[in-house]
Design an enzyme around this catalytic site. Structure first.
Site, PDB file in Angstrom:
ATOM      1  N   CYS A 188      15.827  12.076  -1.067  1.00 20.37           N
ATOM      2  CA  CYS A 188      16.882  12.990  -1.516  1.00 20.37           C
ATOM      3  C   CYS A 188      16.299  14.391  -1.763  1.00 20.37           C
ATOM      4  O   CYS A 188      15.876  15.046  -0.827  1.00 20.37           O
ATOM      5  CB  CYS A 188      17.592  12.407  -2.740  1.00 20.37           C
ATOM      6  SG  CYS A 188      19.189  13.155  -3.018  1.00 20.37           S
ATOM      7  N   TYR A 189      16.218  14.852  -3.027  1.00 21.86           N
ATOM      8  CA  TYR A 189      15.628  16.173  -3.268  1.00 21.86           C
ATOM      9  C   TYR A 189      14.221  16.255  -2.671  1.00 21.86           C
ATOM     10  O   TYR A 189      13.826  17.279  -2.115  1.00 21.86           O
ATOM     11  CB  TYR A 189      15.565  16.444  -4.780  1.00 21.86           C
ATOM     12  CG  TYR A 189      14.964  17.789  -5.133  1.00 21.86           C
ATOM     13  CD1 TYR A 189      15.750  18.940  -5.145  1.00 21.86           C
ATOM     14  CD2 TYR A 189      13.607  17.916  -5.436  1.00 21.86           C
ATOM     15  CE1 TYR A 189      15.198  20.178  -5.460  1.00 21.86           C
ATOM     16  CE2 TYR A 189      13.050  19.144  -5.748  1.00 21.86           C
ATOM     17  CZ  TYR A 189      13.856  20.268  -5.757  1.00 21.86           C
ATOM     18  OH  TYR A 189      13.312  21.495  -6.068  1.00 21.86           O
ATOM     19  N   LYS A 246       8.380  -4.163 -18.679  1.00 17.90           N
ATOM     20  CA  LYS A 246       8.519  -5.383 -19.490  1.00 17.90           C
ATOM     21  C   LYS A 246       8.137  -6.654 -18.713  1.00 17.90           C
ATOM     22  O   LYS A 246       7.433  -7.521 -19.230  1.00 17.90           O
ATOM     23  CB  LYS A 246       9.964  -5.497 -19.991  1.00 17.90           C
ATOM     24  CG  LYS A 246      10.192  -6.607 -20.979  1.00 17.90           C
ATOM     25  CD  LYS A 246       9.788  -6.169 -22.371  1.00 17.90           C
ATOM     26  CE  LYS A 246      10.043  -7.224 -23.412  1.00 17.90           C
ATOM     27  NZ  LYS A 246       9.781  -6.705 -24.757  1.00 17.90           N
ATOM     28  N   GLY A 248      15.948  14.521  -7.371  1.00 17.37           N
ATOM     29  CA  GLY A 248      16.021  15.369  -8.559  1.00 17.37           C
ATOM     30  C   GLY A 248      17.322  16.142  -8.552  1.00 17.37           C
ATOM     31  O   GLY A 248      17.984  16.246  -7.510  1.00 17.37           O
ATOM     32  N   ASP A 299       5.542  -7.857 -26.911  1.00 23.25           N
ATOM     33  CA  ASP A 299       4.771  -6.637 -26.658  1.00 23.25           C
ATOM     34  C   ASP A 299       3.549  -6.519 -27.578  1.00 23.25           C
ATOM     35  O   ASP A 299       2.429  -6.301 -27.102  1.00 23.25           O
ATOM     36  CB  ASP A 299       5.651  -5.383 -26.830  1.00 23.25           C
ATOM     37  CG  ASP A 299       6.836  -5.390 -25.883  1.00 23.25           C
ATOM     38  OD1 ASP A 299       6.816  -6.181 -24.920  1.00 23.25           O
ATOM     39  OD2 ASP A 299       7.787  -4.626 -26.117  1.00 23.25           O
ATOM     40  N   HIS A 302      19.114   6.891  -1.296  1.00 27.90           N
ATOM     41  CA  HIS A 302      18.195   6.342  -2.307  1.00 27.90           C
ATOM     42  C   HIS A 302      17.811   4.895  -1.985  1.00 27.90           C
ATOM     43  O   HIS A 302      18.545   3.977  -2.344  1.00 27.90           O
ATOM     44  CB  HIS A 302      18.845   6.423  -3.690  1.00 27.90           C
ATOM     45  CG  HIS A 302      18.930   7.814  -4.207  1.00 27.90           C
ATOM     46  ND1 HIS A 302      17.947   8.377  -4.979  1.00 27.90           N
ATOM     47  CD2 HIS A 302      19.850   8.788  -4.008  1.00 27.90           C
ATOM     48  CE1 HIS A 302      18.261   9.627  -5.270  1.00 27.90           C
ATOM     49  NE2 HIS A 302      19.412   9.899  -4.685  1.00 27.90           N
ATOM     50  N   GLU A 335      15.681   3.134  -3.417  1.00 29.91           N
ATOM     51  CA  GLU A 335      15.243   2.393  -4.609  1.00 29.91           C
ATOM     52  C   GLU A 335      16.385   1.681  -5.330  1.00 29.91           C
ATOM     53  O   GLU A 335      16.134   0.814  -6.159  1.00 29.91           O
ATOM     54  CB  GLU A 335      14.511   3.344  -5.576  1.00 29.91           C
ATOM     55  CG  GLU A 335      15.363   4.398  -6.281  1.00 29.91           C
ATOM     56  CD  GLU A 335      15.596   5.665  -5.461  1.00 29.91           C
ATOM     57  OE1 GLU A 335      15.427   5.614  -4.228  1.00 29.91           O
ATOM     58  OE2 GLU A 335      15.967   6.691  -6.042  1.00 29.91           O
TER      59      GLU A 335
END
Ligand code: XMP
Length: 513
Positions: A82-83, A369, A55, A227, A169, A171
């Site tokens: 991180c944060y 998606k 964050g 969708d 990070h 991710e």
């Protein structure tokens, strides 16, 4: 019982959503919850562990998002990123300070011991850092697990509590072994089974729709895209013929598209479908209109009026199904997923009446998606539909540059169909994220047989992109382009020239209008 999950608490990082995706990709269900989520809402997800996202704040700032009381004492593994890691340290008695530099970008860290979080990974690895603050003193019970010259606590842990933190990070793809570190957390630390698959969404979504809708009736606007089709199939599986689909053929669709929607839904899935042929209505509203934004506005408004008209004919419809996806839900920060929302204009179905008193049901609101595509396949939607490139709401009206007439639309439809057919034959349809033909308002001189022609120009556009915000033009093979060009000038009367668009976005956009 909900399958086991790893909830991610959102402290505002740009990449919080990405953590959820990675966890799901690794076979474990995940949802993004607000940083101050209640203990009950986290436990409702049957958590095996919790991830705290990064964050933008500093933990010592006034008003910075803190750690909920229940979370301090929770008896679950926790990974702070991180944060999230700084907050973990700060909340448990460590010291976090602003550094007089920011560490941003690639960095190399070295692990300090063999640890399950870094199992089977090289001792030195390249990670992605993005932080200004750093931990100066660890809280009791924690020890460093990895470091580099500027960040002595690049990874930390407390094995008694199974609480871990990484300053980088995992991710993002730039952290070369990020996925492995997350996998280690899920499987070595949290003992996840990894049995979750996107197809599980179908059963879960069907159940949720059933609960939400009760004995009421539902309306769903089909656009021809993946969708709305998957949303309709899920609702149909939940409530059967209490679903009615409305499909508006505005005359601006691609070749055979309207027939495919009607055939697939009415004949194949036996779903009640109201098909409205409104081509003339749309075309007369668009007569002599060349400005792209006016085209969009006219088409959006027309769609609303027609949809409203059809909805009025169907009595006692209490719910409207929409194919809103998880990223839209997260981005719009929808407050509470259980509450009914009265319809407001929504881009998914080209804008809907603001005053229509129906409650939304959104079966895809937890799906990304690629998961919607997996669900579509699971539900028996044809592959060609599941993998279809995106198509703009205003349809071919923004690909016939300038005035829109039936004759020009037909010309474009035929050229576009040849382009798509050849892409599929070459097995390159999925190698580009969006491909289409555009009819230009440009006539030029040509020669065919012994005669001079003065005819239209078709532009071909194919782009490679991840998010459609930026894009590059796809390097399609010359031979393929040659074949498409030759077929178009031979098979589409009134076209004597084909060009390939080699502009990236920015500065161009993907569509020409
Ligand atoms: P641009 O042209 O802005 O397109 O680079 C980015 C993506 O958005 C689609 N697009 C639209 N979709 N209504 C839509 O539903 C619209 O008016 C519209 N305009 C562009 C475009 O096809 C591409 O995927």
């Amino acid at each position: 019982m909900t399958s086991a999950s790893i909830p991610v608490l959102d402290f505002g990082s740009q990449t919080a959503q990405l953590i959820v995706r990675r966890v799901r990709e690794l076979g474990v269900y995940s949802e993004l919850l607000p940083h101050d989520a209640t203990e009950a809402s986290v436990h409702a997800l049957n958590p095996r562990g919790i991830i705290l996202s990064g964050g933008p704040a500093s933990v010592y700032e006034l008003g910075a998002p803190g750690m909920a009381e229940w979370l301090r004492d929770v008896d679950l593994p926790v990974l702070g990123i991180c944060y999230g890691m700084q907050l973990q340290s700060y909340a448990l008695g460590g010291v976090v300070q602003g550094a007089d530099w920011r560490e941003y970008g690639p960095a190399t860290i070295a692990t300090l011991e063999d640890h399950p979080l870094f199992a089977d990974l090289p001792r030195e690895q390249s990670v992605w850092m993005s932080h200004g603050d750093r931990i100066e003193r660890l809280p009791p019970g924690f020890r460093p697990l990895a470091q580099n010259a500027s960040t002595p606590f690049a990874a930390v842990g407390n094995d008694d509590r199974c609480w871990y933190g990484v300053q980088f990070h995992p991710e993002v793809v730039h952290t070369i072994h990020g996925r492995d570190i997350l996998r280690n957390f899920l499987y070595n630390i949290c003992d996840c089974e990894g049995d979750w698959r996107p197809a599980h969404f179908v059963a879960q979504a069907v159940e949720r729709v059933r609960e939400r809708v009760g004995d009421e009736r539902v309306l769903c606007a089909l656009s021809g895209g993946v969708d709305s089709a998957v949303a309709a199939l899920i609702v149909h599986r939940a409530i059967g013929d209490r679903l009615t689909c409305v499909f508006v053929d505005n005359g601006l669709l691609r070749l055979g598209e309207a027939e495919q929607v009607i055939d697939t839904f009415r004949e194949h899935f036996h779903i009640p479908l109201v098909a409205v042929n409104a081509a003339e209505e749309f075309l007369s509203a668009l007569e002599d209109v060349s400005d792209p934004e006016r085209k969009r506005k006219i088409i959006g408004e027309k769609f609303i009026r027609i949809f409203e008209r059809e909805a009025c004919r169907l009595e006692d419809v209490a719910f409207l199904a929409q194919g809103t996806l998880y990223p839209d839900v997260i981005e719009s920060k929808a407050p509470d997923r259980s509450k009914g929302i009265t319809i407001k204009t929504h881009h998914n179905v080209g804008g809907l009446p603001a005053d229509m008193q129906m409650t939304l049901v959104e079966p895809l609101r937890y799906m990304f998606k690629d998961e919607v595509r997996a669900a579509g396949l699971e539900l028996g939607l044809p592959e060609s539909w599941v993998w279809r490139h995106p198509f703009p709401g205003p349809g071919l009206a923004v690909r016939v540059i300038g005035a829109v007439t039936w004759e020009r639309l037909e010309k474009l439809r035929r050229a576009d169909a040849i382009f798509m057919e050849e892409l599929r034959v070459a097995d390159l349809y999925r190698a580009t994220q969006q491909a289409f033909a555009v009819l230009l308002p440009v006539q030029s001189v040509g020669v065919m047989g012994d005669g001079r022609t003065y005819a239209d120009t078709i532009a071909l556009r194919a782009v490679s992109t991840e998010d459609y915000m930026t894009a590059d033009w796809t390097r399609l093979p010359y031979d393929l382009l040659a074949r498409i060009s030759s077929r178009i000038v031979n098979e589409v009367p009134g076209v004597n020239r084909v060009v390939y668009d080699i502009s990236s976005k920015p500065p161009a956009t993907i569509e020409w209008e």
